[in-house]
Design an enzyme around this catalytic site. Structure first.
Site, PDB file in Angstrom:
ATOM      1  CE1 TYR A 139      41.852  -9.001  20.104  1.00 61.20           C
ATOM      2  CE2 TYR A 139      40.238  -7.591  21.168  1.00 61.20           C
ATOM      3  CZ  TYR A 139      40.712  -8.851  20.871  1.00 61.20           C
ATOM      4  OH  TYR A 139      40.037  -9.949  21.340  1.00 61.20           O
ATOM      5  CE  LYS A 190      50.195 -21.748  14.502  1.00 53.08           C
ATOM      6  NZ  LYS A 190      50.372 -23.143  14.864  1.00 53.08           N
ATOM      7  CG  ASP A 223      49.250 -24.911  17.724  1.00 52.66           C
ATOM      8  OD1 ASP A 223      50.219 -24.422  18.348  1.00 52.66           O
ATOM      9  OD2 ASP A 223      49.383 -25.462  16.613  1.00 52.66           O
ATOM     10  CG  ASP A 247      39.356 -12.515  23.678  1.00 48.22           C
ATOM     11  OD1 ASP A 247      38.774 -12.314  24.761  1.00 48.22           O
ATOM     12  OD2 ASP A 247      38.753 -12.758  22.610  1.00 48.22           O
ATOM     13  CG  ASP A 251      36.290 -16.687  27.025  1.00 52.48           C
ATOM     14  OD1 ASP A 251      36.622 -15.693  27.713  1.00 52.48           O
ATOM     15  OD2 ASP A 251      35.180 -16.774  26.456  1.00 52.48           O
TER      16      ASP A 251
END
Ligand code: NAD
Ligand code: IPM
Ligand code: MN
Length: 352
Positions: A139, A190, A223, A247, A251
């Site tokens: 970001y 990851k 994942d 983020d 959601d």
């Protein structure tokens, strides 16, 4: 009388509807509890940017950083008239970065079983807290474009992971688990594909976890985390992850807890001003129509009250939200028939 000064940034779209709703609720509680809440309203967002080019004035940031305000309450930033999203980057990401609010605390808690899309899962199963790193990762805007708008264009977006940044968010997650009696912390990265930055996460996680032997340290690639959140949400107590994954995962978490209209958050750095906002955005598709669910903003205001030292008032807000969810006095996307204002009235009514 205890006094708190709060900076308000309704911002764009439904932010203009849900922030006033949250203010009505906390004013109602403050009057009962003998709290003196005062507000300063900041006209920041797409309208202001389109009017005079201002995104985030340096003096406003300095005032938020000065201790003048106990908290900032934001609605949302993002407007189709500003496709570059520059104002949202300067205001929202700007505040997170410049105030060094490294913890984005996003609870995922199902308050009423009927609102989760998961079959056979209830409030005991869906009750976790996500610690999203909030000051680095993908970001920061580090990178660049080369030969833009040519067939040879190159665009680089670099992911920043510092030992200090990774360590402080992981430590915050363990500290939280320790203080709140949460048995496990799951770190998600990851590192099977990202060999440098996420290897740092792996090493720091192991080192910090060793300091908390009573807390189970889990690791999942992001994942698999997404899969497991849907398959077996009861596995999770505290999740810690980087900025982008946090983020996305929150959601997903928002839906587990009943939808984006119920997901609250706080941007925190202990000892500094806190910034509280719903997880959702400005929802241009429903803005200005009295359709927005105010509960995410109201729950975020509850988190703010705890941060300001009044956890009993957040508990009252949570109980009131639970009551309106149970009675069905909610907005349309949750199957109710109320508008934003009436759904807010319903919360105030059950608060008594
Ligand atoms: P969004 O969260 O605004 O909307 C996604 C969907 O959820 C839409 O269908 C919307 O109608 C619905 N929704 C969102 N909040 C709701 C609520 N309170 N009640 C009922 N329905 C609700 O996400 P988006 O459409 O991707 O983003 C719109 C703008 O908001 C973009 O500019 C985006 O960058 C920005 N955004 C800002 C923030 C923030 O300021 N914190 C967060 C997310 C997105
Ligand atoms: C959020 C939002 C922001 C983010 C956007 C608007 C930059 O999606 O707060 O979840 O990605 O952090
Ligand atoms: Mn988001």
């Amino acid at each position: 009388m205890t006094a708190h000064r709060i900076a308000l940034v309704p911002g764009d779209g439904i932010g203009q509807e849900v922030v006033p709703a949250a203010v009505r609720v906390i004013d109602h509680l403050a009057a009962q509890a003998g709290l003196d809440l005062t507000y300063e309203h900041f006209d920041l967002g797409a309208d202001r940017y389109l009017r005079d080019g201002t995104t985030m004035p340096a003096d406003v940031m300095a005032r938020w950083n000065s201790g003048e305000f106990g908290a900032v309450m934001m609605g949302a930033l993002g407007d189709p008239r500003v496709p570059s999203n520059i104002h949202a980057r300067d205001i929202l990401l700007g505040a997170r970065f410049e105030l060094d609010l490294f913890i984005n605390l996003r609870p995922v808690r199902l308050l009423d079983p009927r609102y989760t899309p998961l079959k056979d899962k209830g409030p005991d199963d869906i009750d976790m807290v996500v610690f999203r790193e909030n000051t680095e990762g993908l970001y920061t805007g580090i990178g660049g474009q080369f030969k833009k708008d040519t067939p040879d264009e190159v665009a680089i977006e670099a992911e920043l992971n510092t030992r200090k940044g990774v360590e402080r968010i992981i430590r915050a997650a363990f500290e939280y688990a320790d203080r709140h009696g949460r048995p496990s912390v799951c770190m998600s990265d990851k590192s099977n594909a990202m060999r440098h930055g996420h290897d740092l996460w792996q090493r720091v996680f192991k080192a910090v976890a060793a300091e908390y032997p009573a807390i189970e340290a889990l690791h999942l690639y992001v994942d698999v985390l997404c899969m497991e959140l849907v398959r077996k949400p009861e596995r999770f107590d505290v999740i810690v992850t980087n900025n982008l994954f946090g983020d996305i995962v929150t959601d997903l978490g928002a839906q587990l807890q009943g939808g984006i209209g119920l997901a609250a958050s706080g941007n925190l750095h202990p000892g500094k001003v806190g910034l509280f906002e719903p997880v959702h955005g400005s929802a241009p598709d429903i803005a200005g129509k009295d359709l927005a669910n105010p509960l995410a903003a109201i729950l975020s205001a509850g988190m703010m009250l705890t941060y300001l030292g009044h956890p009993e008032l957040e508990q009252r807000i949570q109980k009131a939200v639970q009551d309106v969810l149970a009675s069905g006095a909610v907005t349309r996307e949750l199957g109710g028939s109320l508008g934003t204002a009436a759904a807010t009235d319903a919360v105030i009514e059950v608060l008594g």
